[in-house]
Design a protein around this motif. Structure first.
Motif, PDB file in Angstrom:
ATOM      1  N   UNK A  53     -16.995  -0.268  -6.407  1.00  0.00           N
ATOM      2  CA  UNK A  53     -15.547  -0.459  -6.393  1.00  0.00           C
ATOM      3  C   UNK A  53     -15.049  -0.443  -4.955  1.00  0.00           C
ATOM      4  N   UNK A  54     -14.216  -1.420  -4.628  1.00  0.00           N
ATOM      5  CA  UNK A  54     -13.607  -1.473  -3.301  1.00  0.00           C
ATOM      6  C   UNK A  54     -12.329  -0.639  -3.301  1.00  0.00           C
ATOM      7  N   UNK A  55     -12.115   0.124  -2.232  1.00  0.00           N
ATOM      8  CA  UNK A  55     -10.892   0.910  -2.103  1.00  0.00           C
ATOM      9  C   UNK A  55     -10.311   0.731  -0.707  1.00  0.00           C
ATOM     10  N   UNK A  56      -9.015   0.961  -0.580  1.00  0.00           N
ATOM     11  CA  UNK A  56      -8.386   0.931   0.736  1.00  0.00           C
ATOM     12  C   UNK A  56      -9.091   1.924   1.653  1.00  0.00           C
ATOM     13  N   UNK A  57      -9.182   1.591   2.935  1.00  0.00           N
ATOM     14  CA  UNK A  57      -9.791   2.520   3.876  1.00  0.00           C
ATOM     15  C   UNK A  57      -9.067   3.844   3.926  1.00  0.00           C
ATOM     16  N   UNK A  81      -8.231  -2.579  12.065  1.00  0.00           N
ATOM     17  CA  UNK A  81      -6.928  -3.245  12.183  1.00  0.00           C
ATOM     18  C   UNK A  81      -5.944  -2.795  11.119  1.00  0.00           C
ATOM     19  N   UNK A  82      -6.418  -2.134  10.075  1.00  0.00           N
ATOM     20  CA  UNK A  82      -5.549  -1.717   8.981  1.00  0.00           C
ATOM     21  C   UNK A  82      -4.922  -0.346   9.202  1.00  0.00           C
ATOM     22  N   UNK A  83      -5.331   0.350  10.250  1.00  0.00           N
ATOM     23  CA  UNK A  83      -4.809   1.693  10.495  1.00  0.00           C
ATOM     24  C   UNK A  83      -3.636   1.654  11.465  1.00  0.00           C
TER      25      UNK A  83
END
Length: 625
Positions: free
Chosen positions: A496-500, A532-534
């Motif tokens: 399962x993929x989750x947000x970082x 880049x998402x942080x």
């Protein structure tokens, strides 16, 4: 006469001075009395503050360091067996503890549910579950609509998860600490005949609700052998009363294995409410059987449907893999639009439009998969779960809509969203997963296994098709458990993929992705830890995108620590950034050096596998280690 007037005048002058002097004296007296009162009040406030301060600073000081046991009385015994699980991830970043400390005090800091530091990681507590598992579903999402192509890579998760096998005696001791799933309630309101249920042992899992609490060797000795962080997940084994203070014997996981000790019972809670501000009583934290991938140390890249739309393109990618040491492909089987890579029976029945753009028949797909596997490649089927425009258009009565107008909720991606509460969609996703396994895919990876990002105002305005009083996190975990159960006969891993941010945040980040709830079920959890998402300032970094090593290291370290405190944690296989985030102020070019720094950060934590995301499938030609 003149003399008398002179005397009288002098008398009046002296009397006036006397009156003034008398007033001054009275004023001085009043001031003195006021000062005395203020002094008394100040002393009282100081005394109260002093007592309160020492009560907080010395929370364990009621433990008498004496050998007498005459006041020791047993109040409960819950020494049920606990499933020993071996951590799948080697942790090289050890956690500092005060195991040699002999003093009784612990520094207390005001609990903050939004704390994101290493010392306050969120760790879920298995509650006594009364959950009727229908289908679970939740998927990770990507980035902004303007950056959708680069951001799509936020998906896929990696960890081990499965169902357990042994009956549980709810009357007292357990015959096995493994959860058992059974067919149970039908969700007729969702129009799908999905039945699942779960039975678990009485709750014995708790959270630490104070900061840096002392762990003692025994209540009577009072020797400090360790400290536990805020929100640490523990198993409660026993409880006693000593010198009118309740102590609990707990068991908890560390990088060096399980440890046991005694803590003050007042420092524990079997509810997440004090930590997250919400109740997650229906989440399941019993052990699940885990399935290992066919190969070790996956080094994968993401490929869209169109990147493998014909034999010539596939051949180019296999040549790329050989030249770069890539050993796995994550391929869209059901993409962000809901379209299929190959024609599936599930789509034909539920969303015919999804088959319209399929590139292959089922038998053709079998041959292609076999050829790729014969060349040593590990194939992961990416299935986008709840961001499914095709399904939402085909079943408008099940999609997320605005309450006042009935119009579909579009979100930042400007496409209609399906609901993760929808049991029929659960069944649809699972059927697609099973067909992917039938054509030969080695692993199933769910992406967008989540609810859309909704503000509080928008959440009130839309109809989410909620089932009962299920929370977002509960719905997602139920979907994952349902999927595990259905895929179990095929013996393939579920990822399962989750947000970082999920590895660091203390809640489900508003989309239903609660780290422990997901990791405890699936086989692989795949945090999309793209620097880049942080936001600026994350992990103390001014621009996280400019610090690929530090960002990846801190994000994954949080996930590793949280995995320590659940019975059957998934194996962590992260998504790494293989694109340049030009929209980020202060960004850097993600060249070979930046990619290697990310890989090194993972390996320094004992994580030797990873996947690379580039929405355009434009990957660096380099040797991946």
């Amino acid at each position: 006469m003149r003399k008398d007037k002179k005397i009288e005048k002098e008398y009046r002058r002296l009397n006036k001075v006397y009156q003034l002097s008398r007033s001054g004296k009275l004023m001085i007296e009043r001031i003195r009395k006021t000062k005395l009162k203020i002094g008394l009040v100040a002393s009282l406030v100081f005394l109260i503050t002093f007592v309160t301060f020492f009560t907080l600073i010395f929370p364990e000081n009621s433990v008498s360091n004496t050998k007498k046991l005459d006041s020791l009385s047993i109040s409960s015994n819950s020494t049920s067996t606990y499933l020993e699980t071996t951590l799948s991830t080697t942790i090289t970043d050890s956690i500092t503890t005060n195991s040699t400390e002999t003093s009784f005090y612990a520094k207390i800091y005001s609990p903050t549910t939004n704390e994101l530091s290493e010392t306050s990681l969120v760790l879920l507590v298995p509650q006594e579950t009364k959950t009727n598992l229908s289908k679970l579903s939740n998927k990770n999402d990507k980035d902004n609509s303007s950056k959708l192509e680069q951001n799509k890579g936020q998906s896929s998760e990696d960890e081990q998860s499965s169902f357990n096998i042994g009956p549980i005696n709810l009357k007292g001791t357990q015959e096995s600490n493994i959860i058992q799933t059974e067919e149970e309630s039908t969700k007729k309101s969702q129009g799908a005949d999905i039945k699942t249920a779960i039975t678990s042992s009485p709750s014995k899992y708790h959270y630490v609700i104070a900061y840096n609490i002392s762990v003692f060797d025994s209540p009577e000795n009072g020797k400090v052998i360790d400290t536990l962080k805020y929100a640490t997940y523990v198993e409660k084994l026993d409880e006693v009363t000593y010198n009118n203070v309740n102590f609990s014997k707990v068991r908890y996981n560390t990088p060096n294995g399980f440890k046991e000790g005694w803590v003050r019972s007042s420092s524990l809670s079997n509810s997440l409410k004090s930590i997250t501000g919400e109740e997650y009583d229906e989440l399941v934290f019993e052990p699940f059987k885990k399935i290992k991938a066919r190969i070790d140390d996956v080094r994968g890249i993401y490929l869209t449907r169109t990147s493998v739309s014909n034999v010539q393109k596939i051949q180019q990618w296999t040549e790329f893999a050989k030249a770069t040491n890539i050993n796995a492909f994550v391929i869209d089987v059901k993409d962000d639009e809901g379209f299929m890579l190959f024609e599936t029976n599930a789509a034909a029945e539920i969303v015919p439009e999804a088959n319209a753009k399929a590139f292959y028949k089922k038998e053709e797909m079998k041959k292609i998969v076999k050829e790729l596997k014969d060349q040593g490649l590990y194939l992961i089927a990416r299935i986008v779960c709840f961001k499914d425009p095709s399904y939402a258009r085909a079943h408008k009565d099940r999609a997320i809509v605005y309450k006042d107008t009935g119009e579909p909720y579009m979100g930042i991606y400007k496409v209609p969203w399906a609901s993760a509460y929808d049991r029929q969609l659960w069944e649809y996703n699972v059927r697609v997963a099973i067909e992917a396994v039938e054509v030969g895919f080695d692993e199933i990876q769910y992406d967008y296994v989540r609810f859309p990002e909704l503000s509080k105002e928008t959440r009130q305005r839309v109809n989410l098709r909620q089932v009962g009083d299920e929370s977002f996190a509960e719905a997602i975990q139920k979907f994952l458990i349902y999927s595990k159960r259905k895929l179990e006969p095929y013996n393939v891993p579920l990822a399962a993929d989750v947000f970082g941010l999920v590895s660091t945040a203390v809640d489900d980040v508003g989309i239903g992705q609660y780290w422990e709830a997901v990791s405890n079920v699936v086989d692989y959890i795949c945090p999309m830890v793209y620097p880049s998402r942080y936001a600026p300032g994350s992990f103390g970094l001014s621009v996280p995108d400019a610090y690929p090593y530090e960002t990846i290291y801190n994000a994954l370290k949080d996930g590793i620590r949280r995995n320590l405190h659940i019975p059957t944690p998934a194996k962590i296989r992260p998504w790494l950034q293989s694109f340049t985030a030009t929209w980020v102020r202060g960004h850097i070019v993600y060249d070979e050096e930046a990619i290697r720094k990310q890989i090194k950060a993972a390996k320094d934590l004992g994580i030797n596998e990873y996947m690379l995301w580039n929405a355009s499938n434009n990957y660096k030609r380099m040797w991946y280690k």
